[in-house]
Design an enzyme around this catalytic site. Structure first.
Site, mmCIF file in Angstrom:
data_model
loop_
_atom_site.group_PDB
_atom_site.id
_atom_site.type_symbol
_atom_site.label_atom_id
_atom_site.label_comp_id
_atom_site.label_asym_id
_atom_site.label_seq_id
_atom_site.Cartn_x
_atom_site.Cartn_y
_atom_site.Cartn_z
ATOM 1 N N ARG A 171 -13.871 -8.301 2.317
ATOM 2 C CA ARG A 171 -12.317 -8.180 1.933
ATOM 3 C C ARG A 171 -11.522 -9.506 2.287
ATOM 4 N NH1 ARG A 171 -10.297 -3.202 1.732
ATOM 5 N NH2 ARG A 171 -8.590 -4.304 0.859
ATOM 6 N N CYS A 200 -16.402 1.823 0.883
ATOM 7 C CA CYS A 200 -15.211 0.903 0.941
ATOM 8 C C CYS A 200 -14.776 1.100 2.439
ATOM 9 C CB CYS A 200 -14.083 1.331 0.068
ATOM 10 S SG CYS A 200 -13.444 2.865 0.153
ATOM 11 N N ARG A 252 0.841 -1.221 0.152
ATOM 12 C CA ARG A 252 -0.046 0.127 -0.044
ATOM 13 C C ARG A 252 0.878 1.251 0.182
ATOM 14 N NH1 ARG A 252 -5.566 1.643 3.604
ATOM 15 N NH2 ARG A 252 -6.029 0.006 1.717
ATOM 16 N N GLN A 256 -10.161 -4.041 -3.273
ATOM 17 C CA GLN A 256 -11.356 -3.429 -2.864
ATOM 18 C C GLN A 256 -12.652 -3.844 -3.737
ATOM 19 O OE1 GLN A 256 -12.091 -1.685 0.444
ATOM 20 N NE2 GLN A 256 -14.188 -2.273 -0.549
ATOM 21 N N HIS A 290 -7.388 0.879 -6.605
ATOM 22 C CA HIS A 290 -7.557 0.096 -5.220
ATOM 23 C C HIS A 290 -8.482 -1.476 -5.830
ATOM 24 C CE1 HIS A 290 -7.818 -1.114 -1.210
ATOM 25 N NE2 HIS A 290 -8.814 -0.222 -0.757
ATOM 26 N N ASP A 324 -17.190 7.513 -1.243
ATOM 27 C CA ASP A 324 -15.874 7.344 -0.739
ATOM 28 C C ASP A 324 -15.658 8.706 -0.046
ATOM 29 O OD1 ASP A 324 -13.669 6.305 0.445
ATOM 30 O OD2 ASP A 324 -12.384 6.086 -1.719
HETATM 31 N N1 CP Z 1 -11.246 -0.078 2.389
HETATM 32 C C1 CP Z 1 -10.052 0.063 2.760
HETATM 33 O O1 CP Z 1 -9.222 -0.196 1.895
HETATM 34 O O2 CP Z 1 -9.793 -0.109 3.997
HETATM 35 P P1 CP Z 1 -8.321 0.361 5.093
HETATM 36 O O3 CP Z 1 -7.801 1.659 4.366
HETATM 37 O O4 CP Z 1 -8.850 0.303 6.401
HETATM 38 O O5 CP Z 1 -7.434 -0.652 4.550
HETATM 39 N N1 NVA Z 2 -9.806 6.811 -1.420
HETATM 40 C C1 NVA Z 2 -9.625 6.229 -0.033
HETATM 41 C C2 NVA Z 2 -9.813 4.734 -0.122
HETATM 42 C C3 NVA Z 2 -9.411 4.365 1.359
HETATM 43 C C4 NVA Z 2 -9.675 3.052 1.589
HETATM 44 C C5 NVA Z 2 -7.891 6.841 0.111
HETATM 45 O O1 NVA Z 2 -7.289 6.557 -0.711
HETATM 46 O O2 NVA Z 2 -7.640 7.277 1.099
#
Ligand code: CP
Ligand code: NVA
Length: 309
Positions: free
Chosen positions: A292, A264, A107, A137, A134, A225
């Site tokens: 997930r 998400c 990540r 997700q 992502h 989101d």
């Molecule tokens: N939706 C998602 O990816 O959540 P986190 O940021 O908690 O991993």
């Molecule tokens: N769009 C959000 C998703 C978090 C899971 C971010 O990138 O922070």
């Protein structure tokens, strides 16, 4: 060995196989303790290394539990406490981790870092979120939608708010499964055109609008989101322009009566979604979060070449 940096790395047949496998495995272990391995423990002895350069709750826990349920284990490298955070190169990190773990999840901010990791790794690399996309997700989201009994081709999906990384992966999925996506964003916050064109090339109908009602009208699924993704600034002007795109009862009433609400998470109640919608009967956000785990298992199996597709 397969990398999953974006959904097109897998394609429709493999994602369909993941969704079927995820449902089978989920059914087979209903009511079991969450850490008990599946009966076949297909990844026994395998270790997943997870690199986090951004915060996470769901991705971190779901990959860890997914590995346990597949018979393997997982470990975490936080950027701030690993040499990556002190400037060790992605290429060297990839080569070292490839000698020690069987797959890597990352990540990070810049998608190019995930690509570079994959280029230098000798084990599968999974994108656990970048500023661009992502994919994991969205495989969980597709699983949630399929479980609701809603067919993917022709699904009317409304997106409201910021045209961000999660929307990009939805658009990629739209091109693969022919979903119709109506994107409602304020001017200047549209998704990257590359993803819109990708969806349209695949046969999806994509509408970009600045009218939130046009976006949700007759939708099967309504998705939003956070208005401010990780690493972005809280710009007052952006937040002001997002106000009409909050998913509230008034907007949900324009969707189909059996429409469902997806997010998400993490959610910001009162910003992108009202409390009534988030807590209401149409919200499936916690099924989506649970999925997930089930989705990650199938993603991991595909990466290890253990999923027939
Ligand atoms: N939706 C998602 O990816 O959540 P986190 O940021 O908690 O991993
Ligand atoms: N769009 C959000 C998703 C978090 C899971 C971010 O990138 O922070």
């Amino acid at each position: 060995m397969n990398h999953l940096l974006d959904l097109n790395d897998a394609g429709g047949d493999a994602i369909a196989a993941m969704l079927a496998d995820a449902q089978d495995r989920k059914r087979a272990r209903a009511d079991w303790p969450k850490g008990r391995p599946d009966a076949d423990a297909p990844l026994a002895g395998h270790v997943l290394g997870m690199i986090f350069e951004k915060s996470s709750t769901r991705t971190r826990v779901s990959f860890d539990i997914a590995m346990r349920q597949l018979g393997g284990s997982a470990l975490i490298l936080e950027a701030g406490t690993s040499q990556l955070g002190r400037g060790e190169s992605i290429a060297d990190t990839a080569r070292v981790l490839s000698r020690m773990v069987d797959a890597i999840m990352i990540r990070t901010d810049d998608h190019a870092k995930a690509e570079e990791l994959a280029r230098h790794a000798q084990v599968p690399v999974i994108n656990g979120l970048t500023d661009r996309s992502h994919p994991c997700q969205i495989i969980a989201d597709l699983l949630t939608i399929v479980e609701l009994g809603k067919p993917l081709p022709g699904l009317e999906l409304a997106w409201l708010g910021d045209g961000n990384n999660v929307l990009h992966s939805i658009l990629e999925a739209a091109g693969i499964f022919k979903l119709n996506v109506r994107v409602g964003t304020p001017a200047g916050y549209e998704p990257e055109l590359e993803f819109v064109e990708m969806a349209r090339r695949g046969g999806a109908r994509v509408t970009l609008t600045q009218d939130p009602i046009e976006a949700v009208d007759g939708a099967d699924i309504v998705v939003t989101d956070t208005w401010v993704s990780m690493g972005q600034d809280h710009l007052a002007e952006k937040l002001a322009s997002m106000q009409p795109f909050r998913v509230d009862d008034r907007l949900m009433a324009r969707a189909k009566p059996d429409a469902r609400f997806l997010h998400c998470l993490p959610a910001h109640i009162g910003d992108e979604v009202s409390e009534e919608v988030f807590e209401g009967d149409q919200s499936v956000v916690f099924d989506q979060a649970e999925n997930r785990v089930h989705a990650q298992k199938s993603i991991l199996l595909w990466c290890f070449g253990k999923l027939a597709s």
